[in-house]
Design a protein around this motif. Structure first.
Motif, PDB file in Angstrom:
ATOM      1  N   ARG A 140       0.818  -1.216   0.000  1.00  0.00           N
ATOM      2  CA  ARG A 140       0.000   0.000   0.000  1.00  0.00           C
ATOM      3  C   ARG A 140       0.850   1.264   0.000  1.00  0.00           C
ATOM      4  NH1 ARG A 140      -4.336   0.360   4.327  1.00  0.00           N
ATOM      5  NH2 ARG A 140      -2.577   0.049   5.726  1.00  0.00           N
ATOM      6  N   LEU A 141       1.984   1.230  -0.691  1.00  0.00           N
ATOM      7  CA  LEU A 141       2.860   2.393  -0.802  1.00  0.00           C
ATOM      8  C   LEU A 141       2.776   2.951  -2.217  1.00  0.00           C
ATOM      9  CD1 LEU A 141       5.941   0.969   1.124  1.00  0.00           C
ATOM     10  CD2 LEU A 141       4.117   2.420   2.018  1.00  0.00           C
ATOM     11  N   ARG A 142       1.563   3.306  -2.632  1.00  0.00           N
ATOM     12  CA  ARG A 142       1.336   3.746  -4.005  1.00  0.00           C
ATOM     13  C   ARG A 142       1.889   5.138  -4.266  1.00  0.00           C
ATOM     14  NH1 ARG A 142      -2.523   0.669  -6.770  1.00  0.00           N
ATOM     15  NH2 ARG A 142      -3.409  -1.010  -5.507  1.00  0.00           N
ATOM     16  N   LYS A 143       2.012   5.967  -3.229  1.00  0.00           N
ATOM     17  CA  LYS A 143       2.517   7.327  -3.381  1.00  0.00           C
ATOM     18  C   LYS A 143       3.872   7.453  -2.721  1.00  0.00           C
ATOM     19  CE  LYS A 143      -1.966   9.660  -3.620  1.00  0.00           C
ATOM     20  NZ  LYS A 143      -2.810  10.726  -3.026  1.00  0.00           N
ATOM     21  N   ILE A 144       4.703   8.318  -3.277  1.00  0.00           N
ATOM     22  CA  ILE A 144       6.014   8.537  -2.691  1.00  0.00           C
ATOM     23  C   ILE A 144       5.854   9.253  -1.354  1.00  0.00           C
ATOM     24  CG2 ILE A 144       6.387  10.751  -3.854  1.00  0.00           C
ATOM     25  CD1 ILE A 144       9.338   9.879  -4.162  1.00  0.00           C
ATOM     26  N   PHE A 145       6.724   8.910  -0.398  1.00  0.00           N
ATOM     27  CA  PHE A 145       6.713   9.427   0.970  1.00  0.00           C
ATOM     28  C   PHE A 145       5.458   9.022   1.736  1.00  0.00           C
ATOM     29  CE2 PHE A 145       9.151  12.869  -1.336  1.00  0.00           C
ATOM     30  CZ  PHE A 145      10.386  12.316  -1.038  1.00  0.00           C
ATOM     31  N   SER A 146       4.844   7.920   1.329  1.00  0.00           N
ATOM     32  CA  SER A 146       3.745   7.344   2.104  1.00  0.00           C
ATOM     33  C   SER A 146       4.293   6.168   2.912  1.00  0.00           C
ATOM     34  CB  SER A 146       2.609   6.886   1.194  1.00  0.00           C
ATOM     35  OG  SER A 146       3.050   5.877   0.307  1.00  0.00           O
ATOM     36  N   GLY A 147       3.689   5.910   4.069  1.00  0.00           N
ATOM     37  CA  GLY A 147       4.186   4.859   4.938  1.00  0.00           C
ATOM     38  C   GLY A 147       3.065   4.016   5.505  1.00  0.00           C
ATOM     39  N   THR A 148       3.372   2.768   5.820  1.00  0.00           N
ATOM     40  CA  THR A 148       2.414   1.847   6.417  1.00  0.00           C
ATOM     41  C   THR A 148       3.120   0.965   7.440  1.00  0.00           C
ATOM     42  OG1 THR A 148       2.800   0.240   4.637  1.00  0.00           O
ATOM     43  CG2 THR A 148       0.903   1.726   4.395  1.00  0.00           C
ATOM     44  N   PHE A 149       2.311   0.406   8.335  1.00  0.00           N
ATOM     45  CA  PHE A 149       2.822  -0.558   9.303  1.00  0.00           C
ATOM     46  C   PHE A 149       2.774  -1.960   8.692  1.00  0.00           C
ATOM     47  CE2 PHE A 149       1.193   2.814  12.167  1.00  0.00           C
ATOM     48  CZ  PHE A 149       2.391   3.124  12.785  1.00  0.00           C
ATOM     49  N   VAL A 150       3.790  -2.761   9.008  1.00  0.00           N
ATOM     50  CA  VAL A 150       3.900  -4.118   8.490  1.00  0.00           C
ATOM     51  C   VAL A 150       4.253  -5.038   9.647  1.00  0.00           C
ATOM     52  CG1 VAL A 150       5.040  -5.632   6.827  1.00  0.00           C
ATOM     53  CG2 VAL A 150       4.696  -3.228   6.260  1.00  0.00           C
ATOM     54  N   LEU A 160      -6.745   1.602   8.745  1.00  0.00           N
ATOM     55  CA  LEU A 160      -6.001   2.858   8.662  1.00  0.00           C
ATOM     56  C   LEU A 160      -5.589   3.145   7.228  1.00  0.00           C
ATOM     57  CD1 LEU A 160      -3.644   2.536  11.760  1.00  0.00           C
ATOM     58  CD2 LEU A 160      -5.619   4.035  11.537  1.00  0.00           C
ATOM     59  N   TRP A 161      -5.752   4.397   6.822  1.00  0.00           N
ATOM     60  CA  TRP A 161      -5.264   4.839   5.514  1.00  0.00           C
ATOM     61  C   TRP A 161      -3.745   5.003   5.594  1.00  0.00           C
ATOM     62  CZ3 TRP A 161      -8.700   5.865   1.437  1.00  0.00           C
ATOM     63  CH2 TRP A 161      -8.114   6.391   0.268  1.00  0.00           C
ATOM     64  N   PRO A 162      -3.000   4.681   4.513  1.00  0.00           N
ATOM     65  CA  PRO A 162      -1.540   4.881   4.549  1.00  0.00           C
ATOM     66  C   PRO A 162      -1.173   6.306   4.954  1.00  0.00           C
ATOM     67  CG  PRO A 162      -2.158   3.632   2.605  1.00  0.00           C
ATOM     68  CD  PRO A 162      -3.444   4.056   3.255  1.00  0.00           C
ATOM     69  N   PHE A 163      -0.154   6.427   5.779  1.00  0.00           N
ATOM     70  CA  PHE A 163       0.268   7.724   6.293  1.00  0.00           C
ATOM     71  C   PHE A 163       1.051   8.487   5.222  1.00  0.00           C
ATOM     72  CE2 PHE A 163      -0.075   4.757   9.793  1.00  0.00           C
ATOM     73  CZ  PHE A 163      -0.825   5.457  10.720  1.00  0.00           C
ATOM     74  N   CYS A 164       0.731   9.766   5.060  1.00  0.00           N
ATOM     75  CA  CYS A 164       1.439  10.637   4.116  1.00  0.00           C
ATOM     76  C   CYS A 164       2.339  11.564   4.912  1.00  0.00           C
ATOM     77  CB  CYS A 164       0.457  11.433   3.264  1.00  0.00           C
ATOM     78  SG  CYS A 164      -0.584  10.417   2.202  1.00  0.00           S
ATOM     79  N   LEU A 165       3.643  11.358   4.828  1.00  0.00           N
ATOM     80  CA  LEU A 165       4.583  12.183   5.578  1.00  0.00           C
ATOM     81  C   LEU A 165       4.670  13.578   4.973  1.00  0.00           C
ATOM     82  CD1 LEU A 165       7.459   9.660   6.321  1.00  0.00           C
ATOM     83  CD2 LEU A 165       5.423  10.167   7.665  1.00  0.00           C
ATOM     84  N   SER A 166       4.981  14.537   5.813  1.00  0.00           N
ATOM     85  CA  SER A 166       5.055  15.936   5.379  1.00  0.00           C
ATOM     86  C   SER A 166       6.472  16.223   4.893  1.00  0.00           C
ATOM     87  CB  SER A 166       4.680  16.857   6.536  1.00  0.00           C
ATOM     88  OG  SER A 166       4.797  18.207   6.155  1.00  0.00           O
ATOM     89  N   VAL A 167       6.644  16.219   3.590  1.00  0.00           N
ATOM     90  CA  VAL A 167       7.946  16.471   2.976  1.00  0.00           C
ATOM     91  C   VAL A 167       7.849  17.753   2.160  1.00  0.00           C
ATOM     92  CG1 VAL A 167       9.688  15.594   1.392  1.00  0.00           C
ATOM     93  CG2 VAL A 167       8.485  14.022   2.906  1.00  0.00           C
ATOM     94  N   PRO A 168       8.744  18.728   2.352  1.00  0.00           N
ATOM     95  CA  PRO A 168       8.691  19.962   1.568  1.00  0.00           C
ATOM     96  C   PRO A 168       8.764  19.674   0.074  1.00  0.00           C
ATOM     97  CG  PRO A 168      10.207  20.204   3.410  1.00  0.00           C
ATOM     98  CD  PRO A 168       9.803  18.762   3.368  1.00  0.00           C
TER      99      PRO A 168
END
Length: 247
Positions: free
Chosen positions: A112-122, A207-215
């Protein structure tokens, strides 16, 4: 006995109101025509995007490199499992996957890492470690602590309900969808994720995959890696620093 003729009274409409109605009908007809033309334009298909020869060569080189790496990995011994205390992994995609091997892209989608800088628990297992090895050049992963898990869920936690994102601002939503598993509030959800309980898979899918805040204009190196994010691959406890910085 015949009923008396009842004369119908025709209500008169002011001329200015008739003119307004006529103008309004003309406007609505024009809008409907434009909407129909726009719909035909959208459904006709996207225009063909021009792609340079250099892009084809770059994608082919990346695909060949992935295939070679995966073929060599078959002859190597399987990766060893981490210590028993590390049962939870947080994976973040740090590179683009344009032109990669189909097998790598499939594993990326499974994680479930379809977008860059997205994260999930495994959940740590033999299968999940092998999957992380397959996508190692594109994903950074490590073992988060309780503080990192709590901060991620409290700040960026979103529920996936009917393919829509819903912020976790009300325990009623959690109780409605996970109450049958004994999870009725945000603290129960955090505990289930960190302890990798028996309902971990259901809660993680909730939970929806987390989107990290990257400039947007962050500094990158020649290969496209974000300098502050670091290189992909296993980070062990270092993934907590990434979560602190980009959460």
């Amino acid at each position: 006995m015949a009923e008396p003729d009842v004369q119908k009274v025709i209500k008169l409409v002011p001329e200015n109101l008739l003119k307004k109605r006529k103008v309004y009908q003309a406007i609505k007809a024009t809008q409907a025509k434009l909407a129909l033309l726009q719909k035909r334009k959208d459904t006709s298909g996207r225009p063909i995007k021009f792609k340079r020869l250099e892009e084809f060569c770059k994608d082919s080189k990346r695909r060949h490199r992935d295939d070679t790496r995966l073929q060599r990995a078959k002859t190597r011994p399987p990766p060893s499992l981490p210590p028993a205390k590390n049962r939870l992994v947080f994976a973040v995609r740090v590179r683009e996957i344009k032109g990669v091997s189909p097998r790598v892209k499939k594993v990326i989608h499974m994680l479930r890492l379809r977008k860059i800088f997205s994260g999930t628990f495994v959940k740590v297992s033999k299968t999940s470690i092998n999957m992380l090895k397959i996508v190692e050049p594109y994903v950074a992963w490590g073992f988060p602590n309780l503080k990192s898990v709590r901060e991620l869920i409290l700040k960026r936690g979103q529920a996936k309900i009917d393919k829509r994102r819903l912020p976790l601002t009300d325990n009623t939503v959690i109780e409605q969808h996970l109450g049958q598993y004994g999870i009725i509030c945000l603290e129960d959800l955090i505990h289930e994720i960190y302890s990798v309980g028996k309902n971990f898979r259901l809660v993680n899918r909730f939970l929806w995959p987390f989107c990290l805040s990257v400039p947007r204009h962050s500094a990158r190196d020649k290969v496209g890696l974000l300098k502050d994010m670091g290189e992909p691959g296993p980070r062990a406890e270092g993934i907590n620093g990434v979560i602190r910085k980009f959460n």
